[in-house]
Design an enzyme around this catalytic site. Sequence first.
Site, PDB file in Angstrom:
ATOM      1  N   HIS A 245      -0.035   1.164   9.800  1.00 54.77           N
ATOM      2  CA  HIS A 245      -1.295   1.721   9.301  1.00 54.77           C
ATOM      3  C   HIS A 245      -2.095   2.306  10.455  1.00 54.77           C
ATOM      4  O   HIS A 245      -3.284   2.571  10.317  1.00 54.77           O
ATOM      5  CB  HIS A 245      -2.136   0.648   8.610  1.00 54.77           C
ATOM      6  CG  HIS A 245      -1.368  -0.152   7.618  1.00 54.77           C
ATOM      7  ND1 HIS A 245      -0.700  -1.304   7.959  1.00 54.77           N
ATOM      8  CD2 HIS A 245      -1.130   0.069   6.307  1.00 54.77           C
ATOM      9  CE1 HIS A 245      -0.085  -1.775   6.871  1.00 54.77           C
ATOM     10  NE2 HIS A 245      -0.326  -0.960   5.881  1.00 54.77           N
TER      11      HIS A 245
ATOM     12  N   GLY B  42       0.823  -1.200   0.000  1.00 55.74           N
ATOM     13  CA  GLY B  42       0.000   0.000   0.000  1.00 55.74           C
ATOM     14  C   GLY B  42       0.856   1.248   0.000  1.00 55.74           C
ATOM     15  O   GLY B  42       1.962   1.251   0.544  1.00 55.74           O
ATOM     16  N   SER B  43       0.355   2.327  -0.608  1.00 59.89           N
ATOM     17  CA  SER B  43       1.062   3.606  -0.540  1.00 59.89           C
ATOM     18  C   SER B  43       0.791   4.253   0.815  1.00 59.89           C
ATOM     19  O   SER B  43       0.028   3.741   1.625  1.00 59.89           O
ATOM     20  CB  SER B  43       0.608   4.509  -1.684  1.00 59.89           C
ATOM     21  OG  SER B  43       1.010   3.949  -2.920  1.00 59.89           O
ATOM     22  N   GLY B  44       1.471   5.381   1.050  1.00 60.61           N
ATOM     23  CA  GLY B  44       1.330   6.051   2.338  1.00 60.61           C
ATOM     24  C   GLY B  44       2.483   5.768   3.273  1.00 60.61           C
ATOM     25  O   GLY B  44       2.540   6.306   4.382  1.00 60.61           O
ATOM     26  N   HIS B  45       3.407   4.899   2.812  1.00 56.30           N
ATOM     27  CA  HIS B  45       4.599   4.576   3.609  1.00 56.30           C
ATOM     28  C   HIS B  45       5.866   5.177   2.990  1.00 56.30           C
ATOM     29  O   HIS B  45       6.976   4.751   3.315  1.00 56.30           O
ATOM     30  CB  HIS B  45       4.776   3.059   3.708  1.00 56.30           C
ATOM     31  CG  HIS B  45       3.585   2.323   4.226  1.00 56.30           C
ATOM     32  ND1 HIS B  45       3.057   2.566   5.470  1.00 56.30           N
ATOM     33  CD2 HIS B  45       2.806   1.367   3.663  1.00 56.30           C
ATOM     34  CE1 HIS B  45       2.007   1.770   5.655  1.00 56.30           C
ATOM     35  NE2 HIS B  45       1.829   1.043   4.581  1.00 56.30           N
TER      36      HIS B  45
ATOM     37  N   ASP C 284      -1.396  -8.229   0.919  1.00 52.98           N
ATOM     38  CA  ASP C 284      -0.163  -8.292   0.125  1.00 52.98           C
ATOM     39  C   ASP C 284       0.207  -9.743  -0.148  1.00 52.98           C
ATOM     40  O   ASP C 284       0.562 -10.119  -1.271  1.00 52.98           O
ATOM     41  CB  ASP C 284       0.998  -7.616   0.868  1.00 52.98           C
ATOM     42  CG  ASP C 284       0.839  -6.105   0.965  1.00 52.98           C
ATOM     43  OD1 ASP C 284      -0.244  -5.595   0.619  1.00 52.98           O
ATOM     44  OD2 ASP C 284       1.797  -5.434   1.396  1.00 52.98           O
TER      45      ASP C 284
ATOM     46  N   LYS D   3       5.993  -7.669   2.575  1.00 49.67           N
ATOM     47  CA  LYS D   3       5.693  -7.450   3.995  1.00 49.67           C
ATOM     48  C   LYS D   3       4.504  -8.329   4.380  1.00 49.67           C
ATOM     49  O   LYS D   3       3.532  -8.440   3.613  1.00 49.67           O
ATOM     50  CB  LYS D   3       5.340  -5.975   4.254  1.00 49.67           C
ATOM     51  CG  LYS D   3       6.450  -5.007   3.874  1.00 49.67           C
ATOM     52  CD  LYS D   3       6.253  -3.600   4.445  1.00 49.67           C
ATOM     53  CE  LYS D   3       5.000  -2.886   3.990  1.00 49.67           C
ATOM     54  NZ  LYS D   3       4.875  -2.704   2.537  1.00 49.67           N
TER      55      LYS D   3
END
Lengths: 329, 329
Positions: free
Chosen positions: A215, A53-56, A109, A104
Amino acid sequence: MKKLINDVETVLAESLDGFAAAHADIVTLGADRQFVRRRQLTPGKVALISGGGSGHEPLHAGFVGHGMLDAACPGQVFTSPTPNQMLAAAQAVDGGAGVLFIVKNYSGDMMNFEMAAEMLDRDHATVIVNDDVAVENSTYTTGRRGVAGTLIVEKIVGAAAERGDKLAALKALGDSFNKATASMGVALTSCTVPAAGKPTFQIGSDEMEMGVGIHGEPGRRRVRLTSADEIAAELTGAILKDLSLKPGQEVILLVNGFGGTPLMELYVMVNAARKVLAGAGVQVARYLTGSYVTSLEMAGCSITVSAVDEGTLALWDAPVRTAALRWGV
Amino acid sequence: MKKLINDVETVLAESLDGFAAAHADIVTLGADRQFVRRRQLTPGKVALISGGGSGHEPLHAGFVGHGMLDAACPGQVFTSPTPNQMLAAAQAVDGGAGVLFIVKNYSGDMMNFEMAAEMLDRDHATVIVNDDVAVENSTYTTGRRGVAGTLIVEKIVGAAAERGDKLAALKALGDSFNKATASMGVALTSCTVPAAGKPTFQIGSDEMEMGVGIHGEPGRRRVRLTSADEIAAELTGAILKDLSLKPGQEVILLVNGFGGTPLMELYVMVNAARKVLAGAGVQVARYLTGSYVTSLEMAGCSITVSAVDEGTLALWDAPVRTAALRWGV
């Protein structure tokens, strides 16, 4: 919601376009922005692919380049990329020596990378990173979560791939180095996913979430904010307990900001953590400090310790040229 | 106040200790933590010294090392370092070719660097950086403020010093490159100085401060939060007006986070700013994106544009090895 964006629907696409423009010497975008890949591939090298996921950010696209990943698949914010993205990335960057996925440990994922791997008609293997010692099983996870240690695994395995190690050897190295790597984090504030428009969780003005996930998912417990020294003692203590390091062991120490924590505070945590490690007789051979595996604008940090030997330390020191990590070249 | 600290009285000292430990291959601390200096000096090279209030990390200590500064003097948070700090730094790092001070234009910094320069019994000169086009005069400033463009000036002049340029030439280069550099920023949130314990300023949940300074001081006006494209148009437009660039001009574009802004949003701003520049016929030759000149945990960003030619671009590309900026070595 206060964010520097135009539209929650296009934030990821625009961010990727900005990223690709800013780092055009290193990366290029796949069709429909399905993945970020190295501009120049090395024929005969095992291809390393990660994603999530993006945001990391800068994880994972910021680690694409010489000495680390060949491609990264960005999902929507805190959402897994699709199997099609991973498949397209694998087909684009496989140089004939096979593909190693570095994943991860989150259920979404894992499922999607597994589906991509099943569809892939090329040699491949998968390294699962599950370095977070805070909790067994979690909101999005069966087993331990994969967090900031992922970048260290990507660096070590990436350097080994660059020197020509084969797929089976890289898989073995990734698996063993994951076992030598442990992390734990703490959140002082929440974060806001653009599409949600409100904070992921609520937290009191005097509280922190000990063992938080990247998250914002719950950790071990919600407690009153304490001192940097006490936080470092708990995080580093849990890591040391997990790794069972012997006195004299050399390690890499990563103090990672979650996105909203000033660098000044991260270095206070470095100072605190190194004292805990020194007290256990553990020697910090290399430091990395910064916001590398983030949770949007969350305030807080994680500590990661990786046990190294002469061989893995040389892989850490090997040249790397990515958007977020660069030395020796 | 939610911060990863032990004590507001010791936060700077502990942070400097952590910084020095983490980057011991590059820097060392002066006595009583008066300055951060390069571990290895180059005899016969002009020494570059900067400094200012802390809370803007990685500026300036993060830019000490090969190809940039020789020493940096950290004041308390948002407080000028003392003349004694600057004098001690100059005496420690002067290699016999003189000392160049690079000073952001704030009244306290200017006064203290001037006093240090007067006491210094060695060749010296001073480059004043005043790249912020937002306002003439400000809370702590007579004339324009010095902000994120400072790091670009430090990189360009640092590379020239490394190749052996003399003091007068470096002073001239710094002055001219400062004139070719312009910045403007926007804040979405305030920041909290540890010793104050409460936010520096109040701002509504739908407001932004257009033209904010790096201590949270007022800019041009307080307005409702708009889109990334509109913000980029205003910031970049003001910069272009100031620099009067001709079509075809090559520039370095720095999109700088103030500390609390996710990298994802900074790249959205990169994407927006490059379109504004392209519309003006200006060519971005190099990008730099990240939180380099911060205001503790403030959310927001600044845009900096530096006009370059073949010579200054080569200085930008020259090897640099510091805690915060590193390439080619």
